[in-house]
Design a protein around this motif. Structure first.
Motif, PDB file in Angstrom:
ATOM      1  N   GLY A 338       0.773  -1.233   0.000  1.00  0.00           N
ATOM      2  CA  GLY A 338       0.000   0.000   0.000  1.00  0.00           C
ATOM      3  C   GLY A 338       0.803   1.281   0.000  1.00  0.00           C
ATOM      4  N   SER A 339       2.121   1.211  -0.205  1.00  0.00           N
ATOM      5  CA  SER A 339       2.923   2.436  -0.202  1.00  0.00           C
ATOM      6  C   SER A 339       2.617   3.278  -1.441  1.00  0.00           C
ATOM      7  N   THR A 340       2.796   4.600  -1.313  1.00  0.00           N
ATOM      8  CA  THR A 340       2.568   5.514  -2.427  1.00  0.00           C
ATOM      9  C   THR A 340       3.874   6.115  -2.942  1.00  0.00           C
ATOM     10  N   ILE A 341       4.912   6.098  -2.133  1.00  0.00           N
ATOM     11  CA  ILE A 341       6.252   6.560  -2.514  1.00  0.00           C
ATOM     12  C   ILE A 341       7.230   5.869  -1.576  1.00  0.00           C
ATOM     13  N   THR A 342       8.431   5.566  -2.058  1.00  0.00           N
ATOM     14  CA  THR A 342       9.371   4.779  -1.261  1.00  0.00           C
ATOM     15  C   THR A 342      10.636   5.565  -0.963  1.00  0.00           C
ATOM     16  N   LEU A 343      11.134   5.365   0.262  1.00  0.00           N
ATOM     17  CA  LEU A 343      12.395   5.942   0.713  1.00  0.00           C
ATOM     18  C   LEU A 343      13.352   4.787   0.967  1.00  0.00           C
ATOM     19  N   THR A 344      14.512   4.825   0.338  1.00  0.00           N
ATOM     20  CA  THR A 344      15.457   3.724   0.489  1.00  0.00           C
ATOM     21  C   THR A 344      16.831   4.250   0.875  1.00  0.00           C
ATOM     22  N   SER A 345      17.501   3.526   1.769  1.00  0.00           N
ATOM     23  CA  SER A 345      18.798   3.960   2.260  1.00  0.00           C
ATOM     24  C   SER A 345      19.635   2.740   2.602  1.00  0.00           C
ATOM     25  N   LEU A 346      20.909   2.819   2.296  1.00  0.00           N
ATOM     26  CA  LEU A 346      21.842   1.753   2.668  1.00  0.00           C
ATOM     27  C   LEU A 346      22.619   2.095   3.935  1.00  0.00           C
ATOM     28  N   GLY A 347      22.229   3.158   4.611  1.00  0.00           N
ATOM     29  CA  GLY A 347      22.865   3.511   5.865  1.00  0.00           C
ATOM     30  C   GLY A 347      24.349   3.775   5.694  1.00  0.00           C
ATOM     31  N   ALA A 348      25.164   3.118   6.538  1.00  0.00           N
ATOM     32  CA  ALA A 348      26.613   3.322   6.499  1.00  0.00           C
ATOM     33  C   ALA A 348      27.220   2.853   5.185  1.00  0.00           C
ATOM     34  N   ILE A 352      28.217   6.795  -2.761  1.00  0.00           N
ATOM     35  CA  ILE A 352      28.124   8.166  -3.252  1.00  0.00           C
ATOM     36  C   ILE A 352      26.888   8.362  -4.118  1.00  0.00           C
ATOM     37  N   VAL A 353      26.628   7.404  -5.007  1.00  0.00           N
ATOM     38  CA  VAL A 353      25.494   7.481  -5.930  1.00  0.00           C
ATOM     39  C   VAL A 353      24.896   6.092  -6.075  1.00  0.00           C
ATOM     40  N   GLY A 367      16.315   7.823  -2.939  1.00  0.00           N
ATOM     41  CA  GLY A 367      17.407   7.047  -2.373  1.00  0.00           C
ATOM     42  C   GLY A 367      18.376   7.930  -1.601  1.00  0.00           C
ATOM     43  N   VAL A 368      18.763   7.478  -0.414  1.00  0.00           N
ATOM     44  CA  VAL A 368      19.636   8.246   0.466  1.00  0.00           C
ATOM     45  C   VAL A 368      21.033   7.635   0.453  1.00  0.00           C
ATOM     46  N   ASN A 369      22.045   8.461   0.194  1.00  0.00           N
ATOM     47  CA  ASN A 369      23.434   8.008   0.266  1.00  0.00           C
ATOM     48  C   ASN A 369      24.060   8.459   1.581  1.00  0.00           C
ATOM     49  N   LYS A 370      25.280   8.021   1.815  1.00  0.00           N
ATOM     50  CA  LYS A 370      25.900   8.274   3.113  1.00  0.00           C
ATOM     51  C   LYS A 370      26.286   9.741   3.273  1.00  0.00           C
ATOM     52  N   ILE A 371      26.394  10.159   4.530  1.00  0.00           N
ATOM     53  CA  ILE A 371      26.810  11.507   4.880  1.00  0.00           C
ATOM     54  C   ILE A 371      28.334  11.533   5.023  1.00  0.00           C
ATOM     55  N   VAL A 372      28.966  12.496   4.382  1.00  0.00           N
ATOM     56  CA  VAL A 372      30.418  12.649   4.489  1.00  0.00           C
ATOM     57  C   VAL A 372      30.732  14.106   4.801  1.00  0.00           C
ATOM     58  N   GLU A 373      31.818  14.321   5.527  1.00  0.00           N
ATOM     59  CA  GLU A 373      32.292  15.677   5.794  1.00  0.00           C
ATOM     60  C   GLU A 373      33.267  16.087   4.698  1.00  0.00           C
ATOM     61  N   ILE A 382      36.368  28.642   3.101  1.00  0.00           N
ATOM     62  CA  ILE A 382      36.351  27.175   3.093  1.00  0.00           C
ATOM     63  C   ILE A 382      35.944  26.685   4.475  1.00  0.00           C
ATOM     64  N   VAL A 383      34.858  25.949   4.519  1.00  0.00           N
ATOM     65  CA  VAL A 383      34.351  25.408   5.781  1.00  0.00           C
ATOM     66  C   VAL A 383      34.051  23.922   5.604  1.00  0.00           C
ATOM     67  N   ILE A 384      34.048  23.203   6.709  1.00  0.00           N
ATOM     68  CA  ILE A 384      33.730  21.771   6.687  1.00  0.00           C
ATOM     69  C   ILE A 384      32.227  21.607   6.880  1.00  0.00           C
ATOM     70  N   ARG A 385      31.580  20.933   5.951  1.00  0.00           N
ATOM     71  CA  ARG A 385      30.139  20.716   6.019  1.00  0.00           C
ATOM     72  C   ARG A 385      29.822  19.230   5.874  1.00  0.00           C
ATOM     73  N   LYS A 386      28.683  18.843   6.384  1.00  0.00           N
ATOM     74  CA  LYS A 386      28.207  17.468   6.220  1.00  0.00           C
ATOM     75  C   LYS A 386      27.353  17.419   4.955  1.00  0.00           C
ATOM     76  N   MET A 387      27.808  16.628   3.991  1.00  0.00           N
ATOM     77  CA  MET A 387      27.154  16.564   2.687  1.00  0.00           C
ATOM     78  C   MET A 387      26.583  15.169   2.438  1.00  0.00           C
ATOM     79  N   MET A 388      25.483  15.130   1.709  1.00  0.00           N
ATOM     80  CA  MET A 388      24.818  13.856   1.403  1.00  0.00           C
ATOM     81  C   MET A 388      24.155  13.976   0.040  1.00  0.00           C
ATOM     82  N   ASN A 389      24.209  12.907  -0.727  1.00  0.00           N
ATOM     83  CA  ASN A 389      23.511  12.862  -2.017  1.00  0.00           C
ATOM     84  C   ASN A 389      22.160  12.178  -1.882  1.00  0.00           C
TER      85      ASN A 389
END
Length: 424
Positions: A338-348, A352-353, A367-373, A382-389
């Motif tokens: 019964g889902s209408t949209i799906t969220l998928t993640s491989l966690g750790a 990248i893609v 789809g969620v990719n990992k978070i990297v600094e 230039i600053v350090i940020r947490k980025m995710m695709n």
């Protein structure tokens, strides 16, 4: 002595045939009443076939992977009593391990590189009696840890529930290996010429069929966008520090679910199902978010129903409950449909893609990719940020490329300015 014949039961829902997935007994075994004899797979669920009698198995009616008609002979059991043949074909109880919706993100077995890493030389702990194709129970994080250490999981003894391998088991294996560092390691470099054929049956066959069907029927296209999640991660840490002890810890997933809900208000065409046979698109007001979850029998997609009406903690609690039920094989059919949209993640292991495969008849999957600094340039500094695709896929028969890009950009804006998630 007599013979008790058990026929393939009528499981209901108009099912005329099922796949014999696995035998739990063999010819010559002594069985008791209510003992599980076999697992069979329908289009929707795994079903246990229990024994209604005590006796000795004298014949099996099929092989794993064979598709059998309802009413065909499944197994014959020798019982005490008259020599007449009795037949049993009563419905069997459903084992709560329904089939998984299709996804390509199933986590593969972690293996060391062909040329062993330096750490692999010390991984000589005691062997565990597992077949070469047996998949040990372990979380994705443990599998990644084992891969980094150069450890083959099938060699590690698990001390968790049902033999699940824990991080502590990897450390214990390493410690035992170091104590045996002087043991010969020549076998690790020996040439191998063995081959093994693994039939694709049961849950894996259903996943393969659904995956093939999805890629053949839908016109997939993927879109990847980079998101700065520094602010939402700071908010998550703050909420966990303030309310974690009383309301539970928040992961990033409830924020992503909330972002989907808010973005879908402006892009209702993403929250839809497409009946390609009837040529009808059904847009839904209710947001039922499927959350892809890896289990020991394959990838399942339990559904967070009416996500539009849930708070962060309500979503977090429901996600945790459904994920636990799926991993333990206790999720019901209703919880997996019964889902209408799906969220998928491989966690750790998010990489990248990725290129997620749609969960038909849905038209979008995020789809969620990992978070990297990473160092980023912001206002010339230039600053350090947490980025995710976000690597998301859409059905091009229904969704235009520009709309897909704008939809993901909307999610990006919500996550980068998390206060907007809660502004009505």
């Amino acid at each position: 002595m007599g013979t008790h014949v058990i026929k393939m039961p009528d499981i209901g829902e108009g099912i005329a045939e099922v796949e014999l997935s696995q035998w739990h007994v063999k010819v010559g075994d002594i069985v008791v009443e209510d003992q599980v004899l076999a697992d069979v797979m329908t289009d929707k669920a795994m079903v246990d076939i229990p024994s209604p009698v005590h006796g000795k198995v004298i014949a099996l009616g099929g092989q794993p992977g064979e598709v059998m008609a309802v009413g065909s002979v499944l197994i014959s059991i020798e019982v005490e009593g008259a020599g007449n043949v009795k037949e049993s074909a009563q419905p069997a109880p459903v084992k709560e391990a329904p089939m998984a919706a299709v996804k390509v993100e199933a986590v593969a077995e972690s293996k060391p590189a062909a040329a062993p890493a330096p750490k692999a030389a010390v991984c000589q702990g005691p062997m565990v009696a597992r077949e070469a194709d047996e998949r040990p129970l372990a979380s994705p994080a443990v599998r990644k840890h084992a891969l980094d250490l150069g450890i083959q999981l099938r060699l590690v003894r698990g001390t968790g529930p049902a033999g699940r391998i824990l991080h502590e088991d990897l450390e214990a294996y390493l410690a035992q290996g170091q104590s045996n560092a002087s043991a010969p390691v020549a076998a690790a470099y020996a040439q191998r010429t063995d081959e093994q054929q693994i039939p694709v049956i049961g849950m894996r066959r259903k996943i393969a069929q659904r995956m093939q069907d999805a890629t053949q029927r839908a016109a997939h296209f993927s879109y990847v966008e980079e998101i700065d999640v520094t602010a939402v991660e700071e908010l998550r840490a703050h909420l966990n520090e303030k309310h974690g002890a009383t309301r539970g810890k928040l992961t990033l997933l409830p924020f992503l679910v909330r972002a989907l809900v808010v973005a879908l208000r402006d892009f209702p065409q993403m929250n839809a199902r497409y009946d390609d046979e009837a040529q009808v698109i059904t847009r839904l007001g209710a947001v039922h978010v499927g959350v892809a979850t890896q289990s020991d029998v394959g990838l399942m997609v339990p559904v967070v129903r009416h996500a539009e009406a849930r708070s962060l903690w309500d979503s977090a609690t429901e996600i945790a409950r459904l994920a636990s039920a799926a991993r333990n094989g206790k999720a019901s059919r209703d919880e997996l449909s019964g889902s209408t949209i799906t969220l998928t993640s491989l966690g750790a292991l998010g990489g990248i893609v990725s290129t997620p495969v749609l969960n038909l008849p849905e038209v979008a999957i995020v789809g969620v990719n990992k978070i990297v600094e990473r160092p980023m340039v912001i206002k010339g500094q230039i600053v350090i940020r947490k980025m995710m695709n976000l690597s998301s896929s859409f059905d091009h028969r229904v969704v235009d490329g520009m709309d897909a890009a704008l939809f993901i950009q909307a999610i990006r804006g919500l996550l980068e300015q998390p206060a907007t998630l809660f502004v009505e």
